[in-house]
Design a protein around this motif. Sequence first.
Motif, PDB file in Angstrom:
ATOM      1  N   LYS A   1      -7.242   2.882  -3.352  1.00 43.93           N
ATOM      2  CA  LYS A   1      -7.929   2.750  -4.646  1.00 43.93           C
ATOM      3  C   LYS A   1      -9.394   3.187  -4.484  1.00 43.93           C
ATOM      4  O   LYS A   1      -9.657   4.157  -3.776  1.00 43.93           O
ATOM      5  CB  LYS A   1      -7.766   1.329  -5.172  1.00 43.93           C
TER       6      LYS A   1
ATOM      7  N   HIS B   1      -0.259   5.133 -12.328  1.00 46.92           N
ATOM      8  CA  HIS B   1      -0.507   3.773 -11.818  1.00 46.92           C
ATOM      9  C   HIS B   1      -0.958   2.883 -12.978  1.00 46.92           C
ATOM     10  O   HIS B   1      -1.680   3.340 -13.875  1.00 46.92           O
ATOM     11  CB  HIS B   1      -1.577   3.826 -10.723  1.00 46.92           C
TER      12      HIS B   1
ATOM     13  N   GLU C   1       6.099  -1.202  -9.714  1.00 41.69           N
ATOM     14  CA  GLU C   1       4.920  -2.032  -9.467  1.00 41.69           C
ATOM     15  C   GLU C   1       4.709  -2.965 -10.654  1.00 41.69           C
ATOM     16  O   GLU C   1       3.982  -2.610 -11.598  1.00 41.69           O
ATOM     17  CB  GLU C   1       3.683  -1.158  -9.288  1.00 41.69           C
TER      18      GLU C   1
ATOM     19  N   GLY D   1       3.039  -4.143  -4.990  1.00 42.89           N
ATOM     20  CA  GLY D   1       2.520  -5.344  -5.646  1.00 42.89           C
ATOM     21  C   GLY D   1       2.468  -6.488  -4.665  1.00 42.89           C
ATOM     22  O   GLY D   1       3.475  -7.115  -4.379  1.00 42.89           O
ATOM     23  N   SER D   2       1.256  -6.704  -4.086  1.00 42.00           N
ATOM     24  CA  SER D   2       1.035  -7.811  -3.141  1.00 42.00           C
ATOM     25  C   SER D   2       1.975  -7.752  -1.937  1.00 42.00           C
ATOM     26  O   SER D   2       2.442  -8.792  -1.473  1.00 42.00           O
ATOM     27  CB  SER D   2       1.149  -9.163  -3.849  1.00 42.00           C
ATOM     28  N   VAL D   3       2.246  -6.542  -1.447  1.00 39.23           N
ATOM     29  CA  VAL D   3       3.052  -6.424  -0.227  1.00 39.23           C
ATOM     30  C   VAL D   3       2.192  -6.848   0.960  1.00 39.23           C
ATOM     31  O   VAL D   3       1.082  -6.357   1.150  1.00 39.23           O
ATOM     32  CB  VAL D   3       3.535  -4.972  -0.014  1.00 39.23           C
TER      33      VAL D   3
ATOM     34  N   LEU E   1       4.473   0.790  -1.657  1.00 43.16           N
ATOM     35  CA  LEU E   1       3.148   1.279  -2.062  1.00 43.16           C
ATOM     36  C   LEU E   1       2.219   0.082  -1.866  1.00 43.16           C
ATOM     37  O   LEU E   1       2.345  -0.937  -2.543  1.00 43.16           O
ATOM     38  CB  LEU E   1       3.200   1.739  -3.523  1.00 43.16           C
ATOM     39  N   VAL E   2       1.320   0.224  -0.905  1.00 41.90           N
ATOM     40  CA  VAL E   2       0.571  -0.929  -0.419  1.00 41.90           C
ATOM     41  C   VAL E   2      -0.905  -0.790  -0.793  1.00 41.90           C
ATOM     42  O   VAL E   2      -1.547   0.193  -0.418  1.00 41.90           O
ATOM     43  CB  VAL E   2       0.689  -1.038   1.119  1.00 41.90           C
ATOM     44  N   GLY E   3      -1.435  -1.762  -1.521  1.00 45.59           N
ATOM     45  CA  GLY E   3      -2.845  -1.747  -1.874  1.00 45.59           C
ATOM     46  C   GLY E   3      -3.662  -2.537  -0.862  1.00 45.59           C
ATOM     47  O   GLY E   3      -4.002  -2.056   0.217  1.00 45.59           O
ATOM     48  N   GLY E   4      -3.935  -3.798  -1.198  1.00 48.23           N
ATOM     49  CA  GLY E   4      -4.825  -4.640  -0.385  1.00 48.23           C
ATOM     50  C   GLY E   4      -4.515  -4.633   1.107  1.00 48.23           C
ATOM     51  O   GLY E   4      -5.425  -4.493   1.940  1.00 48.23           O
TER      52      GLY E   4
ATOM     53  N   ALA F   1       2.272  -8.532 -10.358  1.00 51.87           N
ATOM     54  CA  ALA F   1       2.313  -8.686  -8.894  1.00 51.87           C
ATOM     55  C   ALA F   1       1.176  -7.942  -8.196  1.00 51.87           C
ATOM     56  O   ALA F   1       0.913  -8.181  -7.015  1.00 51.87           O
ATOM     57  CB  ALA F   1       3.654  -8.177  -8.363  1.00 51.87           C
ATOM     58  N   ILE F   2       0.481  -7.055  -8.917  1.00 54.28           N
ATOM     59  CA  ILE F   2      -0.536  -6.225  -8.263  1.00 54.28           C
ATOM     60  C   ILE F   2      -1.803  -7.032  -8.027  1.00 54.28           C
ATOM     61  O   ILE F   2      -2.410  -7.549  -8.964  1.00 54.28           O
ATOM     62  CB  ILE F   2      -0.856  -4.974  -9.107  1.00 54.28           C
ATOM     63  N   GLY F   3      -2.160  -7.150  -6.761  1.00 51.21           N
ATOM     64  CA  GLY F   3      -3.410  -7.809  -6.389  1.00 51.21           C
ATOM     65  C   GLY F   3      -3.448  -9.297  -6.672  1.00 51.21           C
ATOM     66  O   GLY F   3      -4.504  -9.916  -6.629  1.00 51.21           O
TER      67      GLY F   3
ATOM     68  N   ASN G   1      -2.465   2.793  -0.587  1.00 50.40           N
ATOM     69  CA  ASN G   1      -3.261   3.112  -1.774  1.00 50.40           C
ATOM     70  C   ASN G   1      -4.607   2.391  -1.653  1.00 50.40           C
ATOM     71  O   ASN G   1      -4.710   1.200  -1.939  1.00 50.40           O
ATOM     72  CB  ASN G   1      -2.507   2.651  -3.034  1.00 50.40           C
TER      73      ASN G   1
HETATM   74  P1  PGA Z   1      -1.660  -4.534  -4.005  1.00 49.69           P
HETATM   75  O1  PGA Z   1      -1.724  -3.135  -4.838  1.00 49.69           O
HETATM   76  O2  PGA Z   1      -0.802  -4.278  -2.791  1.00 49.69           O
HETATM   77  O3  PGA Z   1      -3.078  -4.823  -3.661  1.00 49.69           O
HETATM   78  O4  PGA Z   1      -1.044  -5.547  -4.916  1.00 49.69           O
HETATM   79  C1  PGA Z   1      -0.602  -2.310  -4.956  1.00 49.69           C
HETATM   80  C2  PGA Z   1      -0.897  -1.153  -5.877  1.00 49.69           C
HETATM   81  O5  PGA Z   1      -1.545  -1.362  -6.918  1.00 49.69           O
HETATM   82  O6  PGA Z   1      -0.508  -0.001  -5.603  1.00 49.69           O
END
Ligand code: PGA
Length: 273
Positions: free
Chosen positions: A13, A107, A186, A224-226, A248-251, A190-192, A11
Amino acid sequence: MSARQITIIANWKANLPPSDEVDLARRIAEGLRSEGRHTVDPSRLRVLLAPSTLGLVPVASLIRREFPTSGLQIAAQDVSAGGPGAFTGESPADHLVAIASAVIVGHSERRRDHHESAEVVGRKLARVARAGLAPVLCLGDDLPNAETEVRVSLVQSQCAQALDAAAQHGCAPRELLAAGLAIAYEPIWAIGTGRPASLAIGEAIARGLRASTGMVDLAVLYGGSVEAAAAASWLGTSAGRTEIDGLLVGGASLEEGHFLAIVRAAARAAGGA
Ligand code: PGA
């Protein structure tokens, strides 16, 4: 358990301009090719890139044109709650069909910044499934210190509200499942933040959702911060899978080395490497 497909979603973003998203997609696709990763059975592992709205078309075209055997799929980060028509600025599901195979819905950043209610999320779920795209429904609590049971019942009720709203818009839970519904747990805290949930919490949520929906094979992902180093512990191994069916991987998806390491861990858990 181990028969369930593993799903890894990047993801991105709104972090990168479309030209950088194309470059990142190319580096990921080249990495998969050099590792021979495209040989992993797609029924066991699927990897999706979710670029920004502006990057969807160029990234999808790149994969289609230059990496058609990579197995990489495209997901949209959001979708309109309405259909095609005179709706300035919208992206209806029917128009995403030619570009993406899945859509992230609900989301927490959309719920927070765009006041998306369960009703809106349900309408989006119905639109996505009816268009033949796979919905990835995001749910999550904002209770960093809660007991696990409290967290589970909150997420179960969020899930019920979204599924009920989709049903009110003509899309029953079995139709969502047939379209390939996955839930992404998520937790907002834990997100970001660099503070992921524990596997025990993720697994309690996965079990709780399968029980409350009656969908015994419901795919439940975690986000969430994976970090790459933790991917294997989230997914387990082919000999002993966890209850988590993907990430689901953000950063960590913004750097190809980290993302490819996550895909490697997923391939091992899926039994493909
Ligand atoms: P993150 O984001 O891995 O940067 O915590 C995950 C998400 O919001 O999908």
